[in-house]
Design a protein around this motif. Structure first.
Motif, PDB file in Angstrom:
ATOM      1  N   VAL A   1       4.400  -5.829 -19.041  1.00  0.00           N
ATOM      2  CA  VAL A   1       4.750  -5.888 -17.617  1.00  0.00           C
ATOM      3  C   VAL A   1       3.469  -5.754 -16.799  1.00  0.00           C
ATOM      4  CG1 VAL A   1       5.985  -4.763 -15.738  1.00  0.00           C
ATOM      5  CG2 VAL A   1       7.048  -4.944 -17.990  1.00  0.00           C
ATOM      6  N   GLN A   2       3.393  -6.587 -15.769  1.00  0.00           N
ATOM      7  CA  GLN A   2       2.222  -6.520 -14.883  1.00  0.00           C
ATOM      8  C   GLN A   2       2.673  -6.671 -13.443  1.00  0.00           C
ATOM      9  OE1 GLN A   2      -0.850  -9.424 -15.674  1.00  0.00           O
ATOM     10  NE2 GLN A   2      -2.396  -8.229 -14.604  1.00  0.00           N
ATOM     11  N   LEU A   3       2.177  -5.775 -12.595  1.00  0.00           N
ATOM     12  CA  LEU A   3       2.389  -5.869 -11.155  1.00  0.00           C
ATOM     13  C   LEU A   3       1.014  -6.018 -10.524  1.00  0.00           C
ATOM     14  CD1 LEU A   3       5.003  -3.012 -10.587  1.00  0.00           C
ATOM     15  CD2 LEU A   3       5.435  -5.419 -11.059  1.00  0.00           C
ATOM     16  N   GLN A   4       0.820  -7.126  -9.824  1.00  0.00           N
ATOM     17  CA  GLN A   4      -0.484  -7.439  -9.251  1.00  0.00           C
ATOM     18  C   GLN A   4      -0.389  -7.381  -7.736  1.00  0.00           C
ATOM     19  OE1 GLN A   4      -3.366  -8.134 -11.133  1.00  0.00           O
ATOM     20  NE2 GLN A   4      -4.417  -7.986  -9.174  1.00  0.00           N
ATOM     21  N   ALA A   5      -0.948  -6.331  -7.145  1.00  0.00           N
ATOM     22  CA  ALA A   5      -0.933  -6.168  -5.688  1.00  0.00           C
ATOM     23  C   ALA A   5      -2.159  -6.821  -5.077  1.00  0.00           C
ATOM     24  CB  ALA A   5      -0.894  -4.689  -5.331  1.00  0.00           C
ATOM     25  N   SER A   6      -1.969  -7.384  -3.901  1.00  0.00           N
ATOM     26  CA  SER A   6      -3.066  -8.025  -3.185  1.00  0.00           C
ATOM     27  C   SER A   6      -2.793  -7.994  -1.687  1.00  0.00           C
ATOM     28  CB  SER A   6      -3.237  -9.464  -3.664  1.00  0.00           C
ATOM     29  OG  SER A   6      -2.061 -10.211  -3.394  1.00  0.00           O
ATOM     30  N   GLY A   7      -3.803  -8.359  -0.903  1.00  0.00           N
ATOM     31  CA  GLY A   7      -3.630  -8.477   0.532  1.00  0.00           C
ATOM     32  C   GLY A   7      -4.253  -7.368   1.353  1.00  0.00           C
ATOM     33  N   GLY A   8      -4.794  -6.360   0.704  1.00  0.00           N
ATOM     34  CA  GLY A   8      -5.434  -5.285   1.449  1.00  0.00           C
ATOM     35  C   GLY A   8      -6.721  -5.747   2.098  1.00  0.00           C
ATOM     36  N   GLY A   9      -7.260  -4.883   2.960  1.00  0.00           N
ATOM     37  CA  GLY A   9      -8.501  -5.219   3.630  1.00  0.00           C
ATOM     38  C   GLY A   9      -8.773  -4.277   4.774  1.00  0.00           C
ATOM     39  N   LEU A  10      -9.756  -4.661   5.578  1.00  0.00           N
ATOM     40  CA  LEU A  10     -10.152  -3.872   6.741  1.00  0.00           C
ATOM     41  C   LEU A  10      -9.564  -4.507   7.998  1.00  0.00           C
ATOM     42  CD1 LEU A  10     -11.906  -1.676   8.115  1.00  0.00           C
ATOM     43  CD2 LEU A  10     -13.783  -3.354   8.098  1.00  0.00           C
ATOM     44  N   VAL A  11      -8.908  -3.702   8.811  1.00  0.00           N
ATOM     45  CA  VAL A  11      -8.281  -4.204  10.027  1.00  0.00           C
ATOM     46  C   VAL A  11      -8.442  -3.153  11.122  1.00  0.00           C
ATOM     47  CG1 VAL A  11      -6.004  -3.285   9.400  1.00  0.00           C
ATOM     48  CG2 VAL A  11      -6.167  -5.259  10.948  1.00  0.00           C
ATOM     49  N   GLN A  12      -8.494  -3.605  12.355  1.00  0.00           N
ATOM     50  CA  GLN A  12      -8.570  -2.677  13.481  1.00  0.00           C
ATOM     51  C   GLN A  12      -7.199  -2.100  13.792  1.00  0.00           C
ATOM     52  OE1 GLN A  12     -10.468  -4.840  16.715  1.00  0.00           O
ATOM     53  NE2 GLN A  12     -12.456  -3.987  16.158  1.00  0.00           N
ATOM     54  N   ALA A  13      -7.205  -0.931  14.384  1.00  0.00           N
ATOM     55  CA  ALA A  13      -5.951  -0.313  14.809  1.00  0.00           C
ATOM     56  C   ALA A  13      -5.185  -1.276  15.713  1.00  0.00           C
ATOM     57  CB  ALA A  13      -6.231   0.991  15.544  1.00  0.00           C
ATOM     58  N   GLY A  14      -3.888  -1.351  15.474  1.00  0.00           N
ATOM     59  CA  GLY A  14      -3.044  -2.283  16.201  1.00  0.00           C
ATOM     60  C   GLY A  14      -2.874  -3.620  15.521  1.00  0.00           C
ATOM     61  N   GLY A  15      -3.662  -3.866  14.508  1.00  0.00           N
ATOM     62  CA  GLY A  15      -3.599  -5.130  13.796  1.00  0.00           C
ATOM     63  C   GLY A  15      -2.512  -5.160  12.739  1.00  0.00           C
ATOM     64  N   SER A  16      -2.507  -6.259  11.979  1.00  0.00           N
ATOM     65  CA  SER A  16      -1.472  -6.481  10.970  1.00  0.00           C
ATOM     66  C   SER A  16      -2.084  -6.915   9.649  1.00  0.00           C
ATOM     67  CB  SER A  16      -0.497  -7.570  11.434  1.00  0.00           C
ATOM     68  OG  SER A  16       0.174  -7.194  12.614  1.00  0.00           O
ATOM     69  N   LEU A  17      -1.383  -6.605   8.581  1.00  0.00           N
ATOM     70  CA  LEU A  17      -1.712  -7.083   7.245  1.00  0.00           C
ATOM     71  C   LEU A  17      -0.409  -7.343   6.502  1.00  0.00           C
ATOM     72  CD1 LEU A  17      -4.603  -4.791   5.897  1.00  0.00           C
ATOM     73  CD2 LEU A  17      -4.761  -7.238   6.400  1.00  0.00           C
ATOM     74  N   ARG A  18      -0.473  -8.246   5.539  1.00  0.00           N
ATOM     75  CA  ARG A  18       0.673  -8.495   4.675  1.00  0.00           C
ATOM     76  C   ARG A  18       0.244  -8.306   3.226  1.00  0.00           C
ATOM     77  NH1 ARG A  18       3.767 -14.054   3.014  1.00  0.00           N
ATOM     78  NH2 ARG A  18       5.901 -13.252   2.939  1.00  0.00           N
ATOM     79  N   LEU A  19       0.853  -7.346   2.575  1.00  0.00           N
ATOM     80  CA  LEU A  19       0.595  -7.101   1.164  1.00  0.00           C
ATOM     81  C   LEU A  19       1.591  -7.878   0.317  1.00  0.00           C
ATOM     82  CD1 LEU A  19       0.019  -3.232   1.169  1.00  0.00           C
ATOM     83  CD2 LEU A  19      -1.604  -5.073   1.685  1.00  0.00           C
ATOM     84  N   SER A  20       1.120  -8.307  -0.842  1.00  0.00           N
ATOM     85  CA  SER A  20       1.979  -8.978  -1.811  1.00  0.00           C
ATOM     86  C   SER A  20       1.855  -8.282  -3.157  1.00  0.00           C
ATOM     87  CB  SER A  20       1.573 -10.441  -1.979  1.00  0.00           C
ATOM     88  OG  SER A  20       1.682 -11.153  -0.772  1.00  0.00           O
TER      89      SER A  20
END
Length: 123
Positions: A1-20
């Motif tokens: 079994v493998q779970l591969q997370a991605s989508g992190g990063g650096l963002v300013q307060a108030g911004g958005s990110l989408r993790l997968s």
């Protein structure tokens, strides 16, 4: 079994990110999925969970109204849309899978874990 997370990063307060989190090696549609996070020096904490069919969702109070968990069983993937990010959301975010159990918030109850993806929110 493998779970591969991605989508992190650096963002300013108030911004958005989408993790997968892409899953393989398991019958994805039979697992509840969740996101947890762990900030430096703190314990891993529950963020959100979604039932195997996607109809039941639970959120930590700290992210309710800002984060949305979703899943695509055809793609074996779970997502975490994070809006209105705050510096206190800075952490390593982990996805986790739990076999046919609904609404579990305790990390020890989960069967499989991804490797984590770092989210940093600057003020």
């Amino acid at each position: 079994v493998q779970l591969q997370a991605s989508g992190g990063g650096l963002v300013q307060a108030g911004g958005s990110l989408r993790l997968s989190c892409a899953a393989s090696g398991l019958t994805f549609r039979r697992y509840s999925m969740a996101w947890f996070r762990q900030a430096p020096g703190k314990q891993r904490e529950f963020v959100a969970t979604i039932s195997w069919g996607g109809s039941t969702l639970y959120y930590a109070d700290s992210v309710k109204g800002r984060f949305t968990i979703s899943r695509d069983n055809a793609k074996n993937t779970v997502y975490l849309q994070m809006n209105s990010l705050k510096p206190e959301d800075t952490a390593v975010y982990y996805c986790a899978a739990d076999y046919q159990t609904l609404g579990v918030r305790e990390p020890a109850q989960y069967d499989y874990w991804g490797q984590g993806t770092l989210v940093t929110v600057s003020s």
